[in-house]
Structures are given as C-alpha cells and as structure tokens.
Design an enzyme around this catalytic site. Sequence first.
Site, short mmCIF file in Angstrom:
data_model
loop_
_atom_site.label_atom_id
_atom_site.label_comp_id
_atom_site.label_asym_id
_atom_site.label_seq_id
_atom_site.Cartn_x
_atom_site.Cartn_y
_atom_site.Cartn_z
N LYS A 107 0.81 -1.22 0.00
CA LYS A 107 0.00 0.00 0.00
C LYS A 107 0.85 1.27 0.00
O LYS A 107 0.35 2.35 -0.31
CB LYS A 107 -0.97 -0.01 1.17
CG LYS A 107 -2.03 -1.09 0.99
CD LYS A 107 -3.12 -1.04 2.03
CE LYS A 107 -4.15 -2.11 1.78
NZ LYS A 107 -3.66 -3.46 2.19
C1 LIG Z 1 -4.51 -4.48 1.75
C2 LIG Z 1 -3.81 -5.78 1.68
C3 LIG Z 1 -4.26 -6.82 0.85
C4 LIG Z 1 -5.53 -6.69 0.04
O1 LIG Z 1 -5.42 -5.77 -0.99
P1 LIG Z 1 -6.75 -5.21 -1.70
O2 LIG Z 1 -6.26 -4.23 -2.70
O3 LIG Z 1 -7.58 -4.60 -0.62
O4 LIG Z 1 -7.43 -6.38 -2.32
C5 LIG Z 1 -3.51 -7.97 0.78
N1 LIG Z 1 -2.40 -8.13 1.53
C6 LIG Z 1 -1.93 -7.17 2.35
C7 LIG Z 1 -0.71 -7.41 3.15
C8 LIG Z 1 -2.62 -5.96 2.46
O5 LIG Z 1 -2.16 -5.02 3.27
#
Ligand SMILES: *Cc1c(COP(=O)(O)O)cnc(C)c1O
Length: 432
Positions: A107
């Site tokens: 993210k």
């Molecule tokens: C947010 C997150 C996900 C999921 O991603 P999305 O875009 O919400 O589907 C998967 N793994 C980790 C470690 C995350 O932080």
Amino acid sequence: MKFRSTNRKCDEVRLCDAVLQGLAPDGGLYVPVSIPTLPPHFFTRMRSMKFPETAVEVMLPFVGNEIPEPELARILLDALTIPVPLVTLSPRLHVLELFHGPTLAFKDFGARTMARLLSYFAGKRGGEFTVLVATSGDTGSAVAQGFLGVPGVRVTILYPAGRVSAAQEKQFTTLGKNITALEVAGAFDDCQRLLKQAFADAELTERIRLTTGNSINIARLLPQMFYYFSGVAKLKDRGTPVAVSVPSGNFGNLTAGVMAKHLGLPVAQFIAATNVNDVVPEYLRSGSFRPRPSQPTLSSAMDVGNPSNFARLTDLYQNDLSAMRREIWGCTATDDETLQAMKSVHERFGYLTDPHTAVGILAFERFLKQRNAPSQGIVLGTAHPGKFRDAVARATGVSIPLPEPLAAPLALPKQSIALPNTFEALKQFLLG
Ligand SMILES: *Cc1c(COP(=O)(O)O)cnc(C)c1O
C-alpha cells in the site's frame, strides 16, 4: 482523461476533481472513461526502463495535461523510491516483493503517490483538506506515512478496535502531527460504512473538504498498475503465458492489474486469491454477489466482507460475468491451508512468507494443477513476513526479528480516540 462514476449518475470529471472528491457525488467510484492501449514501442522499451520512468509513461494517459510532465516525473520519482524485486522460487513461480516501502506492505506505492498528487491538486485550490481512511490494518499506516507532515492535509483514520495487530496499530497511532486515529467499536466493514456515510452527508461535505485515502480514491489505484509492468518486464521467459496471483481483500490491487491489462500488459490470467472472506471467488463460481460480515483470519488485511472495488471490477468487464471468468480465476484458502502453505514454501524454497502472500502462492499452485496449459506465475508479495511474525513462527518454527520500521513505533505511546460505532459520533468529531 475524464473519469466517470461507476453509478453513472453524475458528470464526468477531470483527474484533479476525482482525486479531491475521492468518492463520486452519486456514491459510485471513479473509473477512467476509457483505457487506451499503450504503444508497442513502450512494451519493448519497458524491460530496460527504471521503475519511476515506467510509472510516468503508464500514468500519462490518465493525467493528460493536468500536471506538466516534468512535475509528474518529479512526483513519481519522489513517491516511488521503493525497490520492487522479483524473487524466483522455481522456474515457474516468482514473487514480486512489494513490501520494501516504509510500512512494509504494497500500500506504500499507492499511498505515497496519492499523498503527493493530492497535495499537488489541493495546493492549486488552497484551503485545508481532510483525508478520511478506513483501515483493516495496513492501509492506515501506509496512508498516514504517505501524508505525514504534508501541509494543508489533515488525516483521520478509522480502524476496528481489537481487530488489528498491536504492531499495525502502533504504526498509525503514534505519529501525531496531522494524523489522528479513531478506534471504532466495530468491525472493518463498520469503519467503511461510516466513511461512506460521511461522504453522503450534505452538511458535513459542505462544512469541511473531505476526500478519502482508501482504494476508493483513484489516486491510490492508478499507481498500483505500475508494478505489474515492472514484474512482467523482469521475467526472463518471454514465451510462457503469465498468470498473476493477487492476495485480495478490497480488490484494489486486482482492479489495478486488470487496468494494466487493458493498457496492453500481457497477462493471460489473474488469480483472485482470498481467505475465507471469499465473496468474489464465490461470485465467480455462482454468479451471485453476496456481501456478508467479514470473519477474522490470519491474513487480516484481507478480511473484507463487502469489497469496495467490486463495483470497479464489474464495470471494467461491463457486467459480463463470462468475460470476467475468462480472465479471473477465484481461489479461497482457510487459515489451516495458509499455515500449511507457509510451511511448505519454507521447506521447498527456503523462503519465508507472510500469510497474505502465502494465500497468493497457494492459489497459483492450485491454478497450475487444475490447468493443463503451461503457465508462469507472478505472485504479488503484499506484506513483509516480519509484519506477521507470530504466524510465521507458528507455521515454520522460525523466529524473525521485528523489522526496524515496526520496532521503533512500538516503544511510543498509542494516541487514539475511542469512537462509538455511530455516524453521529464521527460527524461530531469531524466538525469539532
Ligand atoms: C490491503 C492488503 C491486501 C488486500 O489488498 P486489496 O487491494 O484490498 O485487495 C492484501 N495483503 C496485504 C498485506 C494488504 O495489506
């Protein structure tokens, strides 16, 4: 490029407005009105391009003339100082490690880019913006880090009390400055609902300038396309069809992948890898979308019962389920299967994974088994194993040191505000 709402009940807007508004006025999510195919010479050059350079070319069609190219290049160079290694576990299995940013999860790419885009656009408008974020764990810290100290922006984080790990919580409750964390007496889906209610409230949106830091915001989603290009560019085998396995919760990452494919990236197959919160794999199987309250699992960042990007995903496929089924294969893993996969990956390849990435690896291996055609897999490595040390120790017996970016905040006092699970409480806080 113009952006329209998935609900199609309001006007098309420019990127600037889509970013500053976050959610469209009709409650829908912004999507590009069209996605052009990038020119063939880009795909030949991309193998020798640096990551931020690729990013500029991928981003340009969406930015148009709203940001001068040198400024865009500066923003992306500053945001994307994160290595993106492709680690080969076996000739057919690669992990694209997206967890080398400040909060050790993918993210960071979206959050850091969004913060800079928002600051650029908000700066042109003047005045203070409030960025509202609902988090199930990782989003909060990535967005908070991305915006920390950015002038003219106040960040308010909603998170479910007792549902995020202590290490995650400390990452976004110890920052201070322009970051405030609200600890909601409810689940992640309640936080997401409160956020949506805030945007729907006329009085609130009139009195403060709200936008969202969730993957609802197109500024977080667009940058998530970049690393799909980088991953494919790094593959040595250029003949075997590529499957990308995406550990998914809110489905922002997978949506960005599908957009990258629309731009022309050669991905034959996507794998929607979830834990037991599997409303999308279930939709792919049964054809009916049935959101439900989320259940806590080891891969907590994917505990989402009503994925917000589902609307974008179906929009990209023009509500054609069979088209979506051709390109996306769904796969569900229980916690036991996840632990088993973490153990097996460690035994076979000497590689430690966090539970989210393990769900992705497991899904790719299942996909390989049930297809006869050859395929090479890129699994998105979404979090650093050091973020989920307990699960790693439980699965493999290996104890890894807590990475420094997580260790430092643990020593600091948590500063959060407890919030009842009601919209009135949130509204009062925001106006107060
Ligand atoms: C947010 C997150 C996900 C999921 O991603 P999305 O875009 O919400 O589907 C998967 N793994 C980790 C470690 C995350 O932080």
